[in-house]
Each structure stands twice: as structure tokens, then as C-alpha cells.
Scaffold this motif. Sequence first.
Motif, PDB file in Angstrom:
ATOM      1  N   LYS A  11      19.759 131.346  32.848  1.00  0.00           N
ATOM      2  CA  LYS A  11      20.542 132.561  32.551  1.00  0.00           C
ATOM      3  C   LYS A  11      21.780 132.650  33.434  1.00  0.00           C
ATOM      4  N   THR A  12      21.566 132.522  34.749  1.00  0.00           N
ATOM      5  CA  THR A  12      22.699 132.645  35.671  1.00  0.00           C
ATOM      6  C   THR A  12      23.719 131.542  35.426  1.00  0.00           C
ATOM      7  N   THR A  13      23.234 130.348  35.170  1.00  0.00           N
ATOM      8  CA  THR A  13      24.146 129.238  34.917  1.00  0.00           C
ATOM      9  C   THR A  13      25.003 129.523  33.684  1.00  0.00           C
ATOM     10  N   LEU A  27      26.182 141.314  33.257  1.00  0.00           N
ATOM     11  CA  LEU A  27      25.215 141.868  34.207  1.00  0.00           C
ATOM     12  C   LEU A  27      24.085 140.869  34.386  1.00  0.00           C
ATOM     13  N   ASP A  28      23.998 140.251  35.548  1.00  0.00           N
ATOM     14  CA  ASP A  28      22.965 139.241  35.773  1.00  0.00           C
ATOM     15  C   ASP A  28      21.780 139.861  36.500  1.00  0.00           C
ATOM     16  N   GLU A  29      20.711 140.088  35.781  1.00  0.00           N
ATOM     17  CA  GLU A  29      19.491 140.713  36.306  1.00  0.00           C
ATOM     18  C   GLU A  29      19.805 141.919  37.190  1.00  0.00           C
ATOM     19  N   PRO A  30      20.442 142.929  36.612  1.00  0.00           N
ATOM     20  CA  PRO A  30      20.893 144.044  37.451  1.00  0.00           C
ATOM     21  C   PRO A  30      19.758 144.876  38.035  1.00  0.00           C
TER      22      PRO A  30
END
Lengths: 262, 322
Positions: free
Chosen positions: B53-55, B170-173
Amino acid sequence: MIVAARIFVVGGLTSFRALFYWLTPWIYVPTMLVAPIFQILLFAYIGRSAGLESDEFYLIGNALQYAAIPCLFAMAQMVGGERYQNTLSAILVSPAPRIPLFFGRSLPVLLNGAFVAAFSLLVGALVLGVHLPASSLAPLGLVVLIAAFSCTGLGLVNAAASLRIRENAVLSNVIFGFLLIFTGANVPLDDLPSWISTAAQGMPFTHAIKAARELAAGASLGDVRGLLGAELLVGAIYGVAGYSLLRWFEVLSRRYATLERS
Amino acid sequence: MAAIEAHELCRTYKTHTGTFRRRTKEVEAVRGVSFTIEPGELFGLLGPNGAGKTTTIKMLITLLIPTAGSARVLGLDVVKDAREVRKRIGYVFGGERGVYERLSGYDNLRYFAELYGVPPKLQKPRIEELLELVGLKGREHERAEGYSRGMKQRLHVARGLLHDPEVLFLDEPTIGLDPVGARELRSTIASLTAAGKTILLTTHYMFEADALCDRIAVISKGSIVAEGTPADLKRGVGQGSVLEVEVYGVDEETIEQVRRLGGVLAVSVEEREQAQVLVVQTQAEVELTSAILGHLNGGQVGRISQREPTLEDAYVALVTEE
Ligand SMILES: Nc1ncnc2c1ncn2[C@@H]1O[C@H](COP(=O)(O)OP(=O)(O)O)[C@@H](O)[C@H]1O
Ligand SMILES: [Mg+2]
């Protein structure tokens, strides 16, 4: 234009506050204000007992050269510290123009380095009883600023390195030790092996130290013009090199994910 | 024009081990991910830790160059037009790190307002407005080091909105937030879509994606394994059946044996108080209770129950598939 100017000045100062939170007076005073006096005294006393150069020689050489501590370490912290606080990606993802972004960070470093050198020069002169002619003080102030400028240029190279190596303090220390010798701070350049005195021409401080000694001996600012020009040039070359390295590492980080994992 | 378009995105990482004899290992973090997000949509990228996901987000926000494939944000190429993309997106990452601890919340925001070129006259009202939105009003002059996790997280959100971007990542907010803090943040996110922002959100919480997102893509091991509205994904559930068996200590090997039984769709283990619960999803028509118990003969077995599958089960089945 205004955006760039604000990033340069306001941004630079804010990041200094953000990254030097640990620099309490308990750390600042001993390392930035007391230690250079020790260094000046050490070399001046060695000089006296060995019957070498004058107190003034060591005072000027070491006071200026000590600016390397704030310029090298602080500049590395101004960039490497972002990595430590995990704020680097937030900065790199911003559209902020990079020239004011990176050079803005060097402005407070430069001013602090000049302050440390000027303080060491004045206090060291008082302790050793060296008399600096009143007319030389303003020109010496300018030399101190120029010396801090050129060492901050080298600091920018060091800062770029801090993005790639974790043990940046080790590198800063090595460069500092190197500059003790390669600038003529403590041994006249003519007495050093010729390759060292040649290399010294490309180091920060070399020309500034020479100019400061001539000023203290009564020369006018006009007489040392050439030396100051050379010192500025050296600083500018390091500054451009440091900036280019930072940009290059930024490009590499997008390709090889080298800057941050999170 | 779509707000975000990812086309066959791939990203491999090379890692080095060893100081003297350097060995290079390649990790395929993202393997051919494609999706399209329309303006105003809240799109969820849902997957377990390490799914990529982050990548994926980092490629879309210009921090990483794709190894293959391409992506556009607001019609701009994320590699070629990086600077233009950066001006028009906001990025919020999860976790409490990434703020200047010794600056006040207000100064954190002011610094980034400068970096994003928010005109000096607009900075103050904009920051006030955002402090209000994320509920940090009244605490903004305290140093960020004294903030709770939730407050730091909300500071991240405010930072991502300073320049009023059209698209927000929004990355795992809500990672690491307590339930109340997470709920507050989710309502903030919901209010952003109401204001017309396009949002790409990643999460590993099924219910979060379900509650917030218009559409969800489930990502597992670098690939998208399902995509649709929450309702679509729920429709995919329902044919099977779930058997829950309380066990006291079960090893990998046993789980693997159960997984290989004919008719088993997915197996997972949940920790519950003193016991573990083996959750076995099966096809509807098969009866596997005795076969499963047969494999568990070594260990102690507690309560056994059978139930209908939920959306959570569908997600587990998708991301544990081999
Ligand atoms: N900088 C990196 N270097 C090497 N491997 C990485 C790096 N960043 C992530 N990975 C690996 O890539 C995979 C995907 O990671 P990531 O995108 O962070 O997943 P997620 O955000 O879904 O948890 C993981 O296996 C992770 O270990
Ligand atoms: Mg992640």
C-alpha cells in the motif's frame, strides 16, 4: 520570488529551531564557547614553550578554524536531522523550490559559525593578552563572516553525505582534524610538506586565516582583497558541489528508495 | 478526466545484506497495480501489512519512481510532471512520527505553509480554519511533543490540507489510534469528501474501508485481488460457511494440513483470551467438521460453532489465498 525568499529566510530559521531543540545552553556554552578557548590556549602554549610562532598567530588560526565545529556539525544536522525525525519525506514531497530550501538552511548555520569564531577571537585575545588594533576589528569581522561562509559551503557537502551515511559525526570530526593541519591554522603553510600547502589552497579557512593575520599586522582591507576573493570562491565551489550532491541524492532516492523506509 | 489513474504499476526494492560479501535481494513490493479514481471519490486500498500500500502511494505522490507502469494524477504524469503533481496533492502518513516535536503545532503548520507557498496573508486564517477542522484549536501553541498520538495524527491531516489540494493521499491515517480517536478522525475524513476532495486512503481495517469508502481495492502481496463497492464485495460473500474451533495451541503444520483439505477456502487463527480460534471458511455444501477435528487430534479442542460468513471473512479469504 517572494515564496523563494520566504523559504530561504523564514523556512531556514524555523528549521533551525526545529532541528536544534537539543542544543541547550548546557551543551552550547561548553562546546561552542569554552572548547575553542582551550584549543587556542593549547596551541599558543605549545608555541610559546617551543619558541615557535606568536600568540596572535595561534589565536587567529584556531579562532577561525573552530568555526568548522558549528559549520560542519550543524549543517549535517540541518539535513540529516530530518531523516532522524522522519520529516524528510514530507519535505521532499512538497513543491518547495530546492535552492532556497537547502541554502536557507545554511543561513543560520553560517551566522552561528561566525558568532563562534568572533567570540573565540575576542575572548582568546583577552585571555592571551593579544592586542588587536581597534581599526582591524571591523575588517576582522568581515573575514570571520567570509570564513564561516566558506566552511558552511563545505558543510553542505557534509550534509549531503549525512543522507547516505549514518555515522556523520565521525566524518565531521575527521574533516575538523584535517582542517587543523590543512589550513595553516597552526603551522605556517611554508613549513608544511608542499603537497599539503598546495591542497590547503582548496580548503576553507586557508585564505581567511592569512587575511586575518595580515589585518592584525596592520594591513588594510584593500590589501587582502585577493585573499578574501579566493576564500569566497572556495566556499562557493563547495556550496554548489554540496547542493548538487543533495539534488543528486534526491533523484537517487526516488529511484532506489535510499532515503527513508517509512 | 480521472483524478488518479494507475496503470500496471510495479516497484521492486533491492536490498543489500552483508558488509564485505554484499548480497543483493529483490523484493517485488508492487506487481502490476491498476485502478482509476474519479474526482470526488473516496477510494480505499485495503490490505495487510507488507501488501504494498505505502509503496503504491509513494509512487503516486512522486516519492518513488515506478520500476514499470505509469500513473497520472489530475492528468499529470507522476514521473515527468512531478513538481506540478506535488503542488496539487496532499499527503498524510500514519504514525506519530514525522512532526517537528519541539515546534508547536502552529509552527509545524506555518513551516509547511511556507514550503507550499501559501501567501503570508492567507497563512493565519488558513491555519486557524484547519485547526478548527481537525479539532486542535486551543492546543496549537503547545509543543507537538506533548500531543497524544491522535493529536499528532490530526496535525498530519491539517498539514496535508494547507494548500487546499484537490487530491489527498492518506496512508493508514488511523493506525495506532484508540477507538474514539479513530472514529473522530474518520468523521474528519468523511467531511473532506463532502467538501469535494478526491481521496485515496489505505488501511488494513476492513470495517474502516467499509464505513468510509465509495470503492475498495483489496491488495495482497503487491497485486489487487478484488475491486468494487463495499456492496459488491459483500455480494461475493454468502455462499460459503464458516467453522470456528477453539483450540489450545495449534502449530503451523496442522493449519497447513487443514488448509489443504478439499472444500476449504481459507484458514486463519485468531487469538482470544486464553484460547486460539481456528477460523475455517469452507464451501457451503461440504461438511468438514470431523475431517478438521481429525487433524487436531493432538491438541485440546474447545467449543465448536458454525456461522454465516461476514465481509471480514471475505477479506481474510482474499488476502490469505496462495
Ligand atoms: N525501502 C524499502 N526497501 C526494501 N524493501 C521495502 C522498502 N519499503 C518497503 N519494502 C518492502 O516492500 C513490501 C511492501 O511494503 P509496503 O509498501 O510498505 O507495504 P504496506 O504499506 O502495505 O504495509 C514489504 O515486503 C516491505 O518489507
Ligand atoms: Mg504501509
